[in-house]
Design a protein around this motif. Structure first.
Motif, PDB file in Angstrom:
ATOM      1  N   GLU A   1      25.843  13.619  -7.105  1.00 50.52           N
ATOM      2  CA  GLU A   1      26.715  13.358  -8.197  1.00 50.52           C
ATOM      3  C   GLU A   1      27.374  11.824  -8.153  1.00 50.52           C
ATOM      4  O   GLU A   1      28.254  11.792  -8.331  1.00 50.52           O
ATOM      5  CB  GLU A   1      27.665  14.377  -8.862  1.00 50.52           C
ATOM      6  CG  GLU A   1      26.869  15.720  -9.101  1.00 50.52           C
ATOM      7  CD  GLU A   1      27.575  16.714 -10.061  1.00 50.52           C
ATOM      8  OE1 GLU A   1      28.119  16.210 -10.951  1.00 50.52           O
ATOM      9  OE2 GLU A   1      27.154  17.603  -9.728  1.00 50.52           O
TER      10      GLU A   1
ATOM     11  N   SER B   1      29.494  10.584 -11.008  1.00 50.05           N
ATOM     12  CA  SER B   1      30.030  11.369 -12.320  1.00 50.05           C
ATOM     13  C   SER B   1      31.707  11.007 -12.339  1.00 50.05           C
ATOM     14  O   SER B   1      32.341  11.417 -13.335  1.00 50.05           O
ATOM     15  CB  SER B   1      29.837  12.780 -11.951  1.00 50.05           C
ATOM     16  OG  SER B   1      30.704  12.973 -10.683  1.00 50.05           O
TER      17      SER B   1
ATOM     18  N   THR C   1      22.405  15.502  -9.834  1.00 47.81           N
ATOM     19  CA  THR C   1      23.266  15.215 -10.931  1.00 47.81           C
ATOM     20  C   THR C   1      23.124  16.155 -11.945  1.00 47.81           C
ATOM     21  O   THR C   1      22.155  17.069 -12.253  1.00 47.81           O
ATOM     22  CB  THR C   1      22.600  13.838 -11.572  1.00 47.81           C
ATOM     23  OG1 THR C   1      23.554  13.587 -12.705  1.00 47.81           O
ATOM     24  CG2 THR C   1      21.080  14.058 -12.013  1.00 47.81           C
TER      25      THR C   1
ATOM     26  N   ASN D   1      24.031  15.318 -14.898  1.00 46.20           N
ATOM     27  CA  ASN D   1      23.858  14.149 -16.217  1.00 46.20           C
ATOM     28  C   ASN D   1      22.334  14.242 -16.272  1.00 46.20           C
ATOM     29  O   ASN D   1      21.629  13.349 -15.561  1.00 46.20           O
ATOM     30  CB  ASN D   1      24.480  13.123 -16.076  1.00 46.20           C
ATOM     31  CG  ASN D   1      24.306  11.825 -17.115  1.00 46.20           C
ATOM     32  OD1 ASN D   1      23.189  11.993 -17.976  1.00 46.20           O
ATOM     33  ND2 ASN D   1      25.180  10.943 -17.363  1.00 46.20           N
TER      34      ASN D   1
ATOM     35  N   GLN E   1      20.864  10.744 -16.933  1.00 44.88           N
ATOM     36  CA  GLN E   1      20.530   9.848 -15.834  1.00 44.88           C
ATOM     37  C   GLN E   1      19.590  10.493 -15.047  1.00 44.88           C
ATOM     38  O   GLN E   1      18.761   9.452 -14.622  1.00 44.88           O
ATOM     39  CB  GLN E   1      22.043  10.067 -14.972  1.00 44.88           C
ATOM     40  CG  GLN E   1      21.985   9.362 -13.642  1.00 44.88           C
ATOM     41  CD  GLN E   1      23.078   9.570 -12.916  1.00 44.88           C
ATOM     42  OE1 GLN E   1      23.553  10.532 -12.236  1.00 44.88           O
ATOM     43  NE2 GLN E   1      24.003   8.389 -13.039  1.00 44.88           N
TER      44      GLN E   1
END
Lengths: 289, 227, 276
Positions: free
Chosen positions: C193, C196, C223, C225, C228
């Motif tokens: 990450e 983040s 991740t 996200n 992303q």
């Protein structure tokens, strides 16, 4: 805004004021003794301070003048020796305890330091007497150093452990992820990161040791002359305060206050110097201050 | 429920698309009815309606763009929104076919119809019906239905063939009728294209449900081979 | 106000799948235990060389645990052990005579929170090479510059290499950590990450950087996200906890498939935000 909410507001504000007043009073109660002591020491001790106070040897009763240069030297020697002996052991033990908290040794270290710090310093003095003075058959700065080392050890160990623990584990992870072995990580990354805290720990330990009078009675013993030989007795500041204070002579009482002022000032200056060192280090590395 | 707002907005997008669809259905029927009864006022109304269709299409498109930008749709949601964008584009063009027929009626003016309209209204009816069911299938993600509708395009093509032959016969018999025959042929052509576009909508239904984008029932090439 | 930082969204690397990639790392039936508790269960993945592979999944599904097993950082957790095998370029990583230090040199790691050492920027980057015996100043200077350039940080710090790494902004600190990892010339870079804790512009910068780095390195990124993962990766592995609370990989495929038409219902629910 209606009638009731106005009343509630007033009620809230008055509670707030009462609480603030109580907090202020408590703060005052804490600071007051410190201010009183400092005030007394300064008021009583300042009159006796002269430049030669720091350079001359003590004079017999009734003779004006005199100084505490022997005690200054002696304190430096004993505290210095104690630090030299205790710092490596304490810091390493603290590092070990921080790295291996669940290990039996780690637990033992923590337990041990707690026990030692609970031992009265006079008992430490007797211990050092038995350990060093008796075999040597005379008092010495060495034994003084030994007892101060014992006294400083718990503080050094504990503070080191706490400060290393406070270093974020991400720093350790970062170093290990690059392939560094544990020991290198500790030396190159963790210790520098914990440095500010370590310095505080050392200062605390030194401050405590510099003020111990009781153990000095059995170890360094005292010496009316300057002595730079570690195998011989030396005078120390706290012991000198004791000697002057319990005497029946008025001018020696004055000298006791003066010596106390010197001791307190010295420790204060040491602290300030250490803080300056830390600040300067931070500035050199370009950290925003 | 997670993404409740998003779910509501997705449903809204589908509903708006259905409204657009019904506007187009009405337009194609009205345009042919106006032609059949030589009602120039009705044709003018169809023209006005096309402006509304275009406006609505762009409104839906703006809404969807906002939805895509702000909700980061993935997978099924993404396929759904992308397909609705495609479908409203198809619907707008289908609306243009109705507009074309209305224009033909107006341009014909006082001239009488070459022949009574029978097959042409049938084509319009069929096309509108196919559109209605195709949109329903899309909203319900009914793949079975979506696969069956394009086959009905053959009926529309057959009707077109018929109209074509009839008009050719008339023109050969009386070459002066070529202009009026042309108008009618063009009308039939619009209706045939109308039905073709319904197939695209059915392909989108399959795409949203399965992720596969393929042509269904590519029989148009068969049709042209016959000629 | 429009952002005018010369940033563009990273281009879709359409060649990522059409040009087949050799397998850099083969994870075979890997399970990770904390004492008796199985945290990750039977993961088998083929990580392509010079590709970006993303690991996604809801919180607590074992993504970071899996990542940390790849460079044996899990060894540092007391009571942790692994079963199964990881093969890097044909060599097993979990074997008796394997030098963990060497593993961590070949497989670098960037963490969630930027963690520069309390040293100068130069010393931060030079830390790794110094560990491995690089002493000569000119060699170190070269390595430091090369790594900082690769991390797109050189121009910003070239005049203040002696300043503390902590005096940089968050995004710069993270790029410093990337430069630090690159300085030991690894083959694989693990990112847990990495963006983040950063603001959106810094995040995009890091993603852009990844696109440049992947030409020379194999990158694996964890991740949470999803956008992303969709923007940045070539392949995506979806992880989820099973009924025994162990993490498993439930789907592994090209990123474009995972995000437009995934096979597993649970993956679909996760990427559309209906769950997790």
């Amino acid at each position: 805004m209606n009638h009731r909410s106005i009343r509630r507001q007033i009620w809230r504000k008055s509670i707030n004021s009462v609480m603030l007043a109580l907090c202020g009073a408590a703060a005052l109660a804490v600071v007051a003794p410190l201010l009183l002591i400092l005030g007394y020491v300064v008021r009583e001790g300042l009159p006796a301070i002269t430049p030669q106070f720091f350079t001359a040897l003590p004079t017999p009763v009734g003779v004006p003048g005199g100084g505490v240069v022997n005690a200054l030297a002696g304190s430096l020697m004993t505290v210095g020796l104690g630090l030299v002996m205790a710092a490596p052991v304490g810091i390493l033990a603290g590092i070990y305890a921080a790295m291996h908290p669940d290990n039996p040794f780690g637990v033992l270290i923590r337990f041990g330091t707690d026990v030692i710090s609970g031992v009265p310093s006079i008992v430490m003095g007797i211990f050092a007497y038995t350990l060093v003075v008796l075999p040597q058959r005379h008092f010495s700065a060495l034994s003084g150093g030994v007892v101060l080392a014992f006294i400083m050890l718990p503080t050094l160990t504990r503070t080191t452990e706490e400060m290393i623990r406070l270093v974020p584990s991400s720093l350790r992870d970062g170093s290990l992820a690059l392939g560094a072995p544990e020991w290198k990580t500790t030396i190159d990354v963790l210790l520098p990161a914990a440095l500010n805290g370590l310095v505080t720990g050392i200062m605390l330990a030194v401050a405590r040791a510099a003020g111990e009078a009781a153990p000095m009675m059995f170890t360094a013993f005292g010496n009316p002359f300057i002595n730079l030989d570690f195998t011989q007795p030396v005078e120390t500041l706290p012991h000198m305060i004791f000697t002057y204070a319990i005497s029946p002579y008025g001018d020696w009482h004055g000298k006791a206050w003066a010596t106390a002022l010197v001791l307190i000032t010295l420790i204060l200056l040491l602290n300030v110097a250490a803080r300056l060192l830390v600040w300067w280090r931070g500035r050199r590395l370009g950290l925003v201050r | 429920m997670i993404r409740k707002t998003f779910e509501t907005e997705l449903k809204q997008a589908k509903d708006e698309m259905l409204v657009l669809g019904s506007m187009v259905e009405k337009a194609i029927i009205d345009s042919v009815t106006a032609l059949k009864s030589r009602d120039l006022t009705a044709s003018a109304k169809v023209l006005a309606g096309d402006t509304e269709i275009n406006k609505k299409r762009f409104a839906i498109e703006s809404q969807l763009m906002i939805l895509i930008a702000t909700q980061q749709p993935m997978a099924h949601d993404l396929r759904l929104l992308a397909s609705i964008l495609e479908i409203i584009s198809e619907l707008e063009r289908m609306g243009d076919y109705a507009k074309g027929i209305a224009n033909i009626n107006i341009r014909m003016g006082e001239a009488p119809l070459l022949k009574p309209l029978i097959d042409v209204p049938r084509m319009a009816q069929k096309g509108a019906d196919m559109l209605h069911r195709a949109l329903t299938a899309f909203v319900n993600e009914d793949i079975e239905l979506a696969r069956k509708i394009p086959v009905e395009d053959d009926e529309v093509d057959a009707l077109y063939n018929q109209v074509y032959r009839e008009l050719m016969t008339i023109v050969i018999g009386d070459p002066k009728t070529i202009e009026r025959a042309n108008w009618l042929l063009w009308t039939a052509h619009n209706l045939e294209r109308f039905a073709d576009r319904v197939t695209n909508i059915c392909e989108r239904t399959v795409f949203v449900a399965t992720g596969a984008l393929t042509e269904i029932n590519d029989t148009d090439s068969e049709f042209w081979k016959q000629k | 106000m429009q952002p005018s930082m010369g940033l563009r969204t990273p281009p879709v690397r359409s060649d990522a799948e059409s040009v087949p990639s050799a397998t850099k790392m083969q994870i075979e039936n890997l399970s990770i235990f904390y004492r008796d508790f199985r945290a990750v269960s039977n993961v088998s993945l083929s990580i392509g060389a010079q590709r970006i592979t993303a690991i996604i999944g809801p919180s607590g599904c074992g993504k970071s645990t899996l990542l940390r097993a790849l460079n044996r950082m899990n060894d540092l957790v007391p009571g942790s052990h692994a079963e199964g095998q990881i093969i890097l370029d044909g060599q097993p990583l979990y074997a008796r005579n394997v030098d963990v230090v060497d593993v961590r040199r070949r497989i670098g790691m960037v963490f969630q929170r930027p963690n520069p050492f309390p040293k100068s920027i130069y010393d931060n980057v030079a830390y790794g090479p110094r560990l491995y015996g690089v002493r000569s100043k000119s060699n170190l200077d070269e390595l430091v510059e090369k790594s900082l350039r690769q991390a797109a940080l050189w121009d910003e710090v070239r005049d203040k290499l002696h300043q503390s790494g902590l005096s940089l902004s968050g995004g710069q600190q993270q790029r410093l950590c990337i430069a630090r990892a690159l300085a030991v010339e690894p083959e694989v870079i693990l990112m847990d990450e990495p963006a983040s804790a950063l603001d959106p512009i810094s995040t995009l910068r890091i993603e852009e950087l990844m696109h440049d780095l992947v030409k020379d390195y194999t990158i694996i990124i964890v991740t949470h996200n999803m956008q992303q993962a969709a923007r940045v990766s070539d392949f995506t592995a979806m992880m989820m906890i099973d009924e025994h609370r162990a993490g498993r990989v439930i789907e592994y495929n090209a990123t474009r498939i995972i995000f437009t038409n995934p096979t597993d219902r649970r993956t679909e629910d996760y990427v559309t935000g209906r769950f997790g």
